[in-house]
Enzyme design. Structure first.
Site, PDB file in Angstrom:
ATOM      1  N   LYS A  14      50.574  36.321  36.310  1.00  0.00           N
ATOM      2  CA  LYS A  14      50.407  37.439  35.165  1.00  0.00           C
ATOM      3  C   LYS A  14      51.490  38.525  35.862  1.00  0.00           C
ATOM      4  O   LYS A  14      52.143  38.945  34.774  1.00  0.00           O
ATOM      5  CB  LYS A  14      48.760  38.231  35.230  1.00  0.00           C
ATOM      6  CG  LYS A  14      47.772  37.252  34.841  1.00  0.00           C
ATOM      7  CD  LYS A  14      46.505  37.832  35.199  1.00  0.00           C
ATOM      8  CE  LYS A  14      46.113  38.415  36.525  1.00  0.00           C
ATOM      9  NZ  LYS A  14      45.945  37.436  37.671  1.00  0.00           N
ATOM     10  N   ARG A  89      38.392  42.982  33.284  1.00  0.00           N
ATOM     11  CA  ARG A  89      38.057  41.739  34.206  1.00  0.00           C
ATOM     12  C   ARG A  89      36.390  41.440  34.040  1.00  0.00           C
ATOM     13  O   ARG A  89      35.923  40.613  34.745  1.00  0.00           O
ATOM     14  CB  ARG A  89      38.460  42.048  35.563  1.00  0.00           C
ATOM     15  CG  ARG A  89      39.742  41.417  36.113  1.00  0.00           C
ATOM     16  CD  ARG A  89      39.743  42.024  37.366  1.00  0.00           C
ATOM     17  NE  ARG A  89      40.348  41.200  38.446  1.00  0.00           N
ATOM     18  CZ  ARG A  89      41.799  41.268  38.753  1.00  0.00           C
ATOM     19  NH1 ARG A  89      42.432  42.044  37.917  1.00  0.00           N
ATOM     20  NH2 ARG A  89      42.255  40.337  39.538  1.00  0.00           N
ATOM     21  N   ARG A 128      53.311  34.032  48.576  1.00  0.00           N
ATOM     22  CA  ARG A 128      53.521  35.100  47.785  1.00  0.00           C
ATOM     23  C   ARG A 128      54.280  36.433  48.722  1.00  0.00           C
ATOM     24  O   ARG A 128      53.381  36.549  49.931  1.00  0.00           O
ATOM     25  CB  ARG A 128      52.473  35.986  47.132  1.00  0.00           C
ATOM     26  CG  ARG A 128      53.150  37.125  46.276  1.00  0.00           C
ATOM     27  CD  ARG A 128      52.281  37.606  45.263  1.00  0.00           C
ATOM     28  NE  ARG A 128      50.670  37.789  45.590  1.00  0.00           N
ATOM     29  CZ  ARG A 128      49.734  38.115  44.632  1.00  0.00           C
ATOM     30  NH1 ARG A 128      50.081  38.028  43.574  1.00  0.00           N
ATOM     31  NH2 ARG A 128      48.456  38.055  45.041  1.00  0.00           N
ATOM     32  N   ARG A 161      50.269  40.587  50.841  1.00  0.00           N
ATOM     33  CA  ARG A 161      49.040  41.382  50.391  1.00  0.00           C
ATOM     34  C   ARG A 161      48.043  40.976  51.413  1.00  0.00           C
ATOM     35  O   ARG A 161      47.618  39.530  51.712  1.00  0.00           O
ATOM     36  CB  ARG A 161      48.619  41.008  48.875  1.00  0.00           C
ATOM     37  CG  ARG A 161      49.455  42.144  48.174  1.00  0.00           C
ATOM     38  CD  ARG A 161      49.309  41.655  46.479  1.00  0.00           C
ATOM     39  NE  ARG A 161      47.969  41.364  46.083  1.00  0.00           N
ATOM     40  CZ  ARG A 161      47.693  41.264  44.780  1.00  0.00           C
ATOM     41  NH1 ARG A 161      48.548  41.353  43.836  1.00  0.00           N
ATOM     42  NH2 ARG A 161      46.563  40.623  44.437  1.00  0.00           N
ATOM     43  N   ARG A 172      38.302  35.217  45.451  1.00  0.00           N
ATOM     44  CA  ARG A 172      38.658  35.849  44.182  1.00  0.00           C
ATOM     45  C   ARG A 172      38.660  34.929  43.012  1.00  0.00           C
ATOM     46  O   ARG A 172      38.564  35.114  41.985  1.00  0.00           O
ATOM     47  CB  ARG A 172      40.172  36.303  44.426  1.00  0.00           C
ATOM     48  CG  ARG A 172      40.270  37.671  45.311  1.00  0.00           C
ATOM     49  CD  ARG A 172      41.913  37.794  45.883  1.00  0.00           C
ATOM     50  NE  ARG A 172      42.853  37.723  44.970  1.00  0.00           N
ATOM     51  CZ  ARG A 172      44.171  37.726  45.105  1.00  0.00           C
ATOM     52  NH1 ARG A 172      44.619  37.289  46.445  1.00  0.00           N
ATOM     53  NH2 ARG A 172      45.066  37.865  44.181  1.00  0.00           N
TER      54      ARG A 172
HETATM   55  P1  AP5 Z   1      51.887  36.667  40.455  1.00  0.00           P
HETATM   56  O1  AP5 Z   1      52.643  36.826  39.157  1.00  0.00           O
HETATM   57  O2  AP5 Z   1      51.833  37.782  41.393  1.00  0.00           O
HETATM   58  O3  AP5 Z   1      50.496  36.250  39.824  1.00  0.00           O
HETATM   59  P2  AP5 Z   1      49.278  37.302  39.348  1.00  0.00           P
HETATM   60  O4  AP5 Z   1      48.454  36.414  38.432  1.00  0.00           O
HETATM   61  O5  AP5 Z   1      49.710  38.403  39.091  1.00  0.00           O
HETATM   62  O6  AP5 Z   1      48.366  37.392  40.846  1.00  0.00           O
HETATM   63  P3  AP5 Z   1      47.733  38.553  41.530  1.00  0.00           P
HETATM   64  O7  AP5 Z   1      47.222  37.916  42.771  1.00  0.00           O
HETATM   65  O8  AP5 Z   1      48.436  39.754  41.359  1.00  0.00           O
HETATM   66  O9  AP5 Z   1      46.459  38.547  40.301  1.00  0.00           O
HETATM   67  P4  AP5 Z   1      44.835  39.230  40.764  1.00  0.00           P
HETATM   68  O10 AP5 Z   1      44.444  39.252  39.415  1.00  0.00           O
HETATM   69  O11 AP5 Z   1      44.240  38.543  41.809  1.00  0.00           O
HETATM   70  O12 AP5 Z   1      45.343  40.553  41.429  1.00  0.00           O
HETATM   71  P5  AP5 Z   1      45.212  42.015  40.931  1.00  0.00           P
HETATM   72  O13 AP5 Z   1      46.372  42.781  41.539  1.00  0.00           O
HETATM   73  O14 AP5 Z   1      45.185  42.182  39.283  1.00  0.00           O
HETATM   74  O15 AP5 Z   1      52.262  35.400  41.005  1.00  0.00           O
HETATM   75  C1  AP5 Z   1      51.675  34.757  42.091  1.00  0.00           C
HETATM   76  C2  AP5 Z   1      52.955  34.040  42.867  1.00  0.00           C
HETATM   77  O16 AP5 Z   1      53.352  32.935  42.162  1.00  0.00           O
HETATM   78  C3  AP5 Z   1      54.092  34.913  43.407  1.00  0.00           C
HETATM   79  O17 AP5 Z   1      54.600  34.404  44.665  1.00  0.00           O
HETATM   80  C4  AP5 Z   1      55.080  34.497  42.208  1.00  0.00           C
HETATM   81  O18 AP5 Z   1      56.442  34.562  42.493  1.00  0.00           O
HETATM   82  C5  AP5 Z   1      54.781  33.002  42.155  1.00  0.00           C
HETATM   83  N1  AP5 Z   1      54.803  32.433  40.759  1.00  0.00           N
HETATM   84  C6  AP5 Z   1      54.572  33.194  39.467  1.00  0.00           C
HETATM   85  N2  AP5 Z   1      54.878  32.267  38.518  1.00  0.00           N
HETATM   86  C7  AP5 Z   1      55.306  31.108  38.903  1.00  0.00           C
HETATM   87  C8  AP5 Z   1      55.841  29.861  38.523  1.00  0.00           C
HETATM   88  N3  AP5 Z   1      55.874  29.506  37.260  1.00  0.00           N
HETATM   89  N4  AP5 Z   1      56.297  28.852  39.202  1.00  0.00           N
HETATM   90  C9  AP5 Z   1      56.266  28.959  40.532  1.00  0.00           C
HETATM   91  N5  AP5 Z   1      55.469  30.213  41.137  1.00  0.00           N
HETATM   92  C10 AP5 Z   1      55.334  31.264  40.501  1.00  0.00           C
HETATM   93  O19 AP5 Z   1      44.041  42.660  41.625  1.00  0.00           O
HETATM   94  C11 AP5 Z   1      43.724  42.657  42.909  1.00  0.00           C
HETATM   95  C12 AP5 Z   1      42.293  43.363  43.329  1.00  0.00           C
HETATM   96  O20 AP5 Z   1      42.337  44.566  42.799  1.00  0.00           O
HETATM   97  C13 AP5 Z   1      41.313  42.444  42.736  1.00  0.00           C
HETATM   98  O21 AP5 Z   1      40.707  41.388  43.513  1.00  0.00           O
HETATM   99  C14 AP5 Z   1      40.192  43.727  42.627  1.00  0.00           C
HETATM  100  O22 AP5 Z   1      39.613  43.893  43.629  1.00  0.00           O
HETATM  101  C15 AP5 Z   1      40.832  44.954  42.147  1.00  0.00           C
HETATM  102  N6  AP5 Z   1      41.206  44.967  40.655  1.00  0.00           N
HETATM  103  C16 AP5 Z   1      42.130  44.879  40.054  1.00  0.00           C
HETATM  104  N7  AP5 Z   1      41.975  45.074  38.645  1.00  0.00           N
HETATM  105  C17 AP5 Z   1      40.705  45.068  38.616  1.00  0.00           C
HETATM  106  C18 AP5 Z   1      39.599  45.381  37.597  1.00  0.00           C
HETATM  107  N8  AP5 Z   1      40.290  45.704  36.225  1.00  0.00           N
HETATM  108  N9  AP5 Z   1      38.321  45.491  37.759  1.00  0.00           N
HETATM  109  C19 AP5 Z   1      37.917  45.562  39.114  1.00  0.00           C
HETATM  110  N10 AP5 Z   1      38.786  45.214  40.145  1.00  0.00           N
HETATM  111  C20 AP5 Z   1      40.190  45.191  39.688  1.00  0.00           C
END
Ligand code: AP5
Length: 215
Positions: A14, A89, A128, A161, A172
């Site tokens: 994402k 979410r 990552r 992270r 997660r």
């Molecule tokens: P990346 O692009 O970083 O993936 P992502 O989907 O953004 O993953 P996140 O871990 O950031 O998502 P998340 O939803 O768990 O975390 P968030 O920060 O929102 O890619 C991942 C890896 O793959 C990278 O190394 C990249 O280079 C690689 N990659 C990407 N595309 C690729 C491809 N095509 N081929 C090969 N490699 C590739 O949330 C974190 C925490 O915050 C949550 O657990 C929760 O506690 C809290 N939180 C956040 N938002 C909310 C909400 N709305 N409500 C409640 N709690 C929340």
């Protein structure tokens, strides 16, 4: 003018793709995860409240997230559109967003759901690295920095992270299946969902996304 949501399980890509969409359409990427991590860095009240949920892979409570998004979406920078990355979410968050958008007299154009198998996700997240300064995302296997552990863009030291540990990743993914997957049905009823295959190289996934944005 484009108002999008990018959904999908942790590690699906994402953040990587939202940055491309934001740059291509000149709209802000609103990542609740990034905002919460910055709040934690600053040791603000929101950051302190969010910390323990984030470290264990649980969701931060809906009321905190909805307050945060109300302030964010009212901001002038969102006037010409936005891409929401990681929000909503839960179904209550999606309902809260609808109420907020009604108040602002605006609507959503599209909800994109990225899909990738869980074994690929675990591989992606375990490898990552991110830049704490400029937010650039790397992968030690598929997109490594030119210099070991150093950001190509700003020269800062990269970090892993705290929630990218194997047990937390599993938690997660479970939280996603239990609490976030129902949001897809919520938007299906509004006829807003488009599903994108997130496997393959970053540029291939981008081509698939871009082809859906030509409306
Ligand atoms: P990346 O692009 O970083 O993936 P992502 O989907 O953004 O993953 P996140 O871990 O950031 O998502 P998340 O939803 O768990 O975390 P968030 O920060 O929102 O890619 C991942 C890896 O793959 C990278 O190394 C990249 O280079 C690689 N990659 C990407 N595309 C690729 C491809 N095509 N081929 C090969 N490699 C590739 O949330 C974190 C925490 O915050 C949550 O657990 C929760 O506690 C809290 N939180 C956040 N938002 C909310 C909400 N709305 N409500 C409640 N709690 C929340």
């Amino acid at each position: 003018m484009m108002r999008l949501i990018l959904m999908g399980p942790p590690g699906v890509g994402k953040g990587t793709q939202a940055k491309r969409i934001a740059a291509r359409y000149d709209i802000p990427q609103i990542s609740t995860g990034d905002i919460l991590r910055e709040a934690r860095e600053r040791n603000s009240e929101l950051g302190r409240k969010a910390q323990e949920y984030m470290d264990s892979g649980q969701l931060v409570p809906d009321d905190l997230i909805l307050d945060l998004m109300e302030q964010t979406l009212k901001n002038e920078k969102c006037r010409n559109g936005f891409i929401l990355d990681g929000f909503p979410r839960t179904v209550p968050q999606a309902k809260g967003l609808d109420t907020l958008l009604d108040k602002l007299n605006i609507g959503l154009d599209l909800v994109m759901v990225l899909e990738v198998s869980e074994d690929i996700i675990i591989k992606r997240l375990s490898n990552r690295r991110s830049c704490p300064e400029c937010g650039a995302i790397y992968n030690l296997l598929t997109n490594p920095p030119s210099q070991d552990e150093i950001c190509n863009h700003c020269g800062s030291e990269l970090i892993q992270r705290t929630d990218d540990q194997p047990e937390t990743i599993k938690n997660r993914l479970k939280v996603y299946r239990d609490q976030t997957a129902p949001v897809i049905s919520y938007y299906e009823k509004q006829d807003l969902i488009t599903t994108i295959n997130g496997t393959g190289e970053v540029s291939e996934v981008w081509e698939r996304i871009f082809s859906k944005l030509l409306f």
